[in-house]
Design a protein around this motif. Structure first.
Motif, short mmCIF file in Angstrom:
data_model
loop_
_atom_site.label_atom_id
_atom_site.label_comp_id
_atom_site.label_asym_id
_atom_site.label_seq_id
_atom_site.Cartn_x
_atom_site.Cartn_y
_atom_site.Cartn_z
N VAL A 29 0.85 -1.19 0.00
CA VAL A 29 0.00 0.00 0.00
C VAL A 29 0.89 1.24 0.00
O VAL A 29 1.83 1.33 0.80
CB VAL A 29 -0.95 0.01 1.21
CG1 VAL A 29 -1.74 1.32 1.27
CG2 VAL A 29 -1.89 -1.18 1.15
N VAL A 30 0.60 2.19 -0.89
CA VAL A 30 1.39 3.40 -1.01
C VAL A 30 0.48 4.63 -0.94
O VAL A 30 -0.73 4.53 -1.05
CB VAL A 30 2.19 3.43 -2.35
CG1 VAL A 30 3.18 2.29 -2.41
CG2 VAL A 30 1.24 3.39 -3.53
N THR A 31 1.12 5.78 -0.76
CA THR A 31 0.39 7.05 -0.75
C THR A 31 0.91 7.96 -1.85
O THR A 31 0.94 9.18 -1.71
CB THR A 31 0.53 7.74 0.62
OG1 THR A 31 1.94 7.93 0.91
CG2 THR A 31 -0.11 6.93 1.71
N ALA A 32 1.30 7.36 -2.98
CA ALA A 32 1.88 8.11 -4.09
C ALA A 32 0.96 9.21 -4.57
O ALA A 32 1.41 10.29 -4.97
CB ALA A 32 2.22 7.16 -5.24
N GLN A 33 -0.36 8.97 -4.55
CA GLN A 33 -1.34 9.96 -5.00
C GLN A 33 -2.05 10.62 -3.82
O GLN A 33 -3.19 11.06 -3.92
CB GLN A 33 -2.34 9.32 -5.96
CG GLN A 33 -1.69 8.75 -7.21
CD GLN A 33 -2.70 8.36 -8.28
OE1 GLN A 33 -2.91 9.08 -9.23
NE2 GLN A 33 -3.32 7.21 -8.10
N LYS A 34 -1.35 10.65 -2.67
CA LYS A 34 -1.84 11.31 -1.46
C LYS A 34 -3.12 10.70 -0.93
O LYS A 34 -3.92 11.37 -0.27
CB LYS A 34 -1.98 12.82 -1.69
CG LYS A 34 -0.66 13.48 -2.09
CD LYS A 34 -0.60 14.95 -1.81
CE LYS A 34 0.82 15.49 -2.07
NZ LYS A 34 0.97 16.90 -1.75
N ARG A 35 -3.32 9.43 -1.22
CA ARG A 35 -4.33 8.60 -0.58
C ARG A 35 -3.80 7.18 -0.56
O ARG A 35 -2.95 6.81 -1.37
CB ARG A 35 -5.67 8.66 -1.33
CG ARG A 35 -5.63 8.05 -2.72
CD ARG A 35 -7.05 7.81 -3.27
NE ARG A 35 -7.69 9.05 -3.70
CZ ARG A 35 -8.82 9.50 -3.17
NH1 ARG A 35 -9.40 8.82 -2.19
NH2 ARG A 35 -9.37 10.60 -3.63
N SER A 36 -4.26 6.37 0.38
CA SER A 36 -3.77 5.00 0.49
C SER A 36 -4.37 4.14 -0.62
O SER A 36 -5.59 4.07 -0.77
CB SER A 36 -4.13 4.41 1.86
OG SER A 36 -3.47 5.12 2.88
N GLU A 37 -3.48 3.50 -1.41
CA GLU A 37 -3.91 2.67 -2.54
C GLU A 37 -2.95 1.50 -2.67
O GLU A 37 -1.78 1.58 -2.31
CB GLU A 37 -3.90 3.46 -3.84
CG GLU A 37 -4.80 4.67 -3.88
CD GLU A 37 -4.57 5.47 -5.15
OE1 GLU A 37 -5.43 5.40 -6.05
OE2 GLU A 37 -3.54 6.16 -5.24
N SER A 38 -3.45 0.42 -3.25
CA SER A 38 -2.57 -0.68 -3.61
C SER A 38 -1.63 -0.23 -4.71
O SER A 38 -2.04 0.42 -5.68
CB SER A 38 -3.39 -1.88 -4.09
OG SER A 38 -2.54 -2.86 -4.65
#
Length: 692
Positions: A29-38
């Motif tokens: 899980v990452v926050t690359a787009q400023k939200r938690s996403e797979s």
């Protein structure tokens, strides 16, 4: 047993650096787009290093992270902490904004001296490639690096890690964390220290040029949860360092493949300290989460070094053949206030959105001097009679931006993402010697559109149009090139992420085409001790990235990553450079690793890791006359893990390859001789970690 894949193990963008369970690669899980996403669902080429992956690879610095990622290079030069990051052909320049957004716990770092740092006690690091201006703002033209430190938890815990290596290199990290009031107030305290006698010898005075007298940091963090909806995260960090700097070798042959030791009569050093304070507030509104992040940095640094990079015995002709030796010094100080607000919708709706605004204020003072060296002491820098250059300036800037991004699922398999950001950056410079002032405002709109097709969970394809903006600014007073223009670009990219064999094999990749206007580059004007930024009118950059990651079974994991970058100067003030590669371009880079973990019995696990990094030809300057040959870096780690004890052997650059981390021809250094900054030689050491 479980083993982990890290950056050198392929960095496949969909599940890169994952931890494997048996023969499957774990979802991240990452926050690359400023939200938690797979990570598998993010239509960006992202390399995510988990805490376990960071430990497995022995990552302790920004340089270590970047070495694991294709189409990104990290060069050392100038002062102790100076970092020159090149990402997809866009490169760092001295005393100016970086080509990437470098974010630590939500706060963007704005100076190259706060990017090439020690990394310790980390939860995750994410490297995003390609322009990220819509969400990360000005200067994210090449990409972004998102560093997340470990947060405190409800259980009392801690560890002590130490290492010793060649060159009398010592390092230590200690952490303790736990509850103040369970579920309401938590703390984490971490300290990091390193020292190093050095291994790069100055052949004239016998000093080790790459020494580290001390480099330490102390970080404190408190997490407050007064209600279920509200979280307040407070963080403070202090760091202090003194280490070798500017240990350029005079390369009389002018050949970047002729590796010679430093030979200066003055041993360079950098002395500095940083204070960072961060306050983050998250409030769950039900339909969305409101976030406020406030960051303040106070930075001071003093750098002293030779300027002719020679000595009176071997080079009696001295600086520019005038028969004199010269030294240099630079005092840098800045304060930065950074504030961001954003509102992010819940992520389980067909229509998802994000709104935000940020404000940045920076006050910077810079003193640059060149002096005649009569006695080999740095006190001469304060003697007005010996000064050959004396520039004192302040550079203040005030920037703000507003941004939005929207995701809409057109169908079960097709998603449209659209976003835009407007940035305005006002800059003011004052010449403290003459009292003269200059001011200029730079601004740009950065739109981005992505179409993502995900026909099944294991397959994702995307096409992106994105833009980037790096602010312009002023060179030092009295420099011939008074101002440099803002850098803008358009990027066209297609990519894919895929998993095969029940997520035992991951393959991802991207192809991109980037059109750049006013490409910023850097050179030195030694006659006035000036660092000059200028621009190339038009540049085209195209490239390819492919990454493969595999859980082979039997405890083995392996991966391979390839990066290709072809930069082309299309239009320049210097027509003879047209058709050449841009400065610091490396057309081919690759990285691979093999990792093995097994149970040895009695609560003991064995671990081994072998990394290979390939660095292709490097074109140091726009004229492409100085080209460094390819070289290979091989690293290894092996050891055992018990329940609360780990013991490792490690080696870096095991082939003892020679290379330059920076190289200037006379045309760009302003000197009458080429200079090169030697890379780190082979180092072998031991490491231990005790947890509780």
């Amino acid at each position: 047993m479980a083993t982990s894949l890290c950056g050198g193990l392929g960095t496949a963008a969909s599940t890169a650096l994952a931890q494997s369970e048996g023969t499957m690669l774990e979802e991240i899980v990452v926050t690359a787009q400023k939200r938690s996403e797979s990570l598998a669902d993010v239509p960006i080429q992202v390399n995510a290093f988990t805490a376990q992956a960071i430990e497995d690879a022995g990552i302790t610095s920004t340089e270590d992270v970047i070495s694991q990622v294709p189409n990104v290079t990290f060069d050392r030069g100038n002062s102790y902490r100076s970092a020159f990051i090149t990402m997809r052909g866009l490169t760092q320049i001295n005393n100016a904004d970086p080509p990437i957004a470098f974010i630590v716990d939500g706060v963007q770092q704005t100076n190259q001296e706060t990017i090439g740092v020690n990394l310790f006690d980390l939860e995750q690091v994410e490297v995003l490639r390609g322009p990220q201006g819509t969400l990360y703002g000005r200067n994210a033209v090449g990409g972004a690096i998102n560093v997340v430190t470990r947060a405190p938890g409800n259980e009392f815990e801690g560890y002590l890690r130490g290492s010793y290596a060649e060159g009398d290199s010592y390092s230590m990290t200690a952490a303790v964390a736990g509850p103040i009031v369970e579920n309401k107030a938590l703390f984490r305290l971490t300290a990091n220290y390193k020292s190093y006698d050095g291994l790069i010898e100055n052949s004239f005075n016998g000093d080790e040029a790459d020494f580290i007298d001390d480099d330490y940091s102390v970080r404190g963090r408190v997490l407050l949860m007064p209600t279920e909806a509200l979280t307040v995260d407070l963080r403070a960090e202090f760091s202090d360092y003194r280490g070798g700097s500017n240990y350029y070798s005079a390369v009389f042959s002018g050949d970047p493949n002729d590796f010679v030791d430093p030979q200066s009569n003055l041993t360079g050093f950098t002395d500095g300290e940083t204070r960072d304070y961060t306050a983050k507030l998250d409030y769950d509104l039900g339909f969305a989460t409101f976030t406020s992040i406030t960051g303040y940095t106070d930075f001071e640094q003093f750098n002293r070094a030779d300027l002719d990079f020679r000595n009176p015995v071997d080079s009696p002709g001295g600086f520019q053949g005038l028969g004199i030796q010269v030294g240099q010094g630079q005092d840098l100080g800045f304060e930065t206030l950074n504030q961001e607000f954003r509102l992010v919708s819940n992520g389980d709706q067909r229509f998802r959105w994000l709104l935000g605004a940020n404000y940045l204020q920076t006050d910077k003072e810079l003193l640059t001097r060149g002096f005649i060296d009569l006695d080999g002491s740095y006190g001469q820098i304060d003697n007005p009679a010996l000064l050959i250059a004396n520039q004192a300036e302040t550079n203040d800037n005030e920037a703000w931006g507003v941004f939005a991004q929207f995701d809409y699922d057109l169908s079960d398999t097709l998603t449209l993402t659209a976003g835009a950001r407007y940035d305005e950056d006002s800059r003011d410079q004052t010449n403290l010697g003459s009292g003269g002032t200059r001011d200029q405002t730079f601004d740009h709109l950065q739109p981005k559109v992505t179409l993502t097709w995900q026909p099944q969970d294991e397959r994702l394809y995307y096409a992106t149009y994105s833009t980037g903006f790096r602010s312009g600014g002023f060179n030092a007073p009295n420099v011939n090139v008074t101002q440099f223009e803002q850098e803008t670009l358009e990027n066209f990219e297609i990519g894919f992420k895929s998993q095969f064999l029940d997520n035992r094999l991951n393959l991802s990749g991207a192809a991109f085409l980037t059109e750049v206007e006013d490409y910023q580059f850097f050179y030195v004007e030694a006659a006035t001790a000036s660092q000059v930024i200028d621009t190339i009118d038009k540049v085209r950059i195209q490239g390819l990235e492919l990454e493969l990651q595999a859980a082979l079974g039997g405890g083995f994991d392996a991966s391979l990553a390839l990066g290709l970058t072809d930069s082309d100067i299309r239009e320049s003030l210097f027509p003879e450079d047209e058709g050449n590669h841009t400065p610091r371009t490396m057309p081919v880079s690759a990285t691979g690793a093999l990792q093995y973990g097994t149970e040895l019995g009695d609560g003991m696990d064995g671990f081994a890791r072998l990394e290979w990094h390939y660095y292709g030809k490097k074109y140091w300057a726009a004229d492409n006359d100085a080209v460094q040959d390819p070289y290979h870096i091989v690293n290894a780690r092996a050891g055992v893990r018990f329940d609360n004890l780990e013991l490792f052997l490690f080696g870096r650059n095991l082939l003892d390859e020679e290379y330059y981390g920076e190289f200037f021809q006379p045309k760009y250094s302003g000197l009458d001789v080429a200079i090169g900054y030697l890379g780190a030689p082979r180092v072998v050491g031991v490491e231990a970690k005790l947890g509780f």
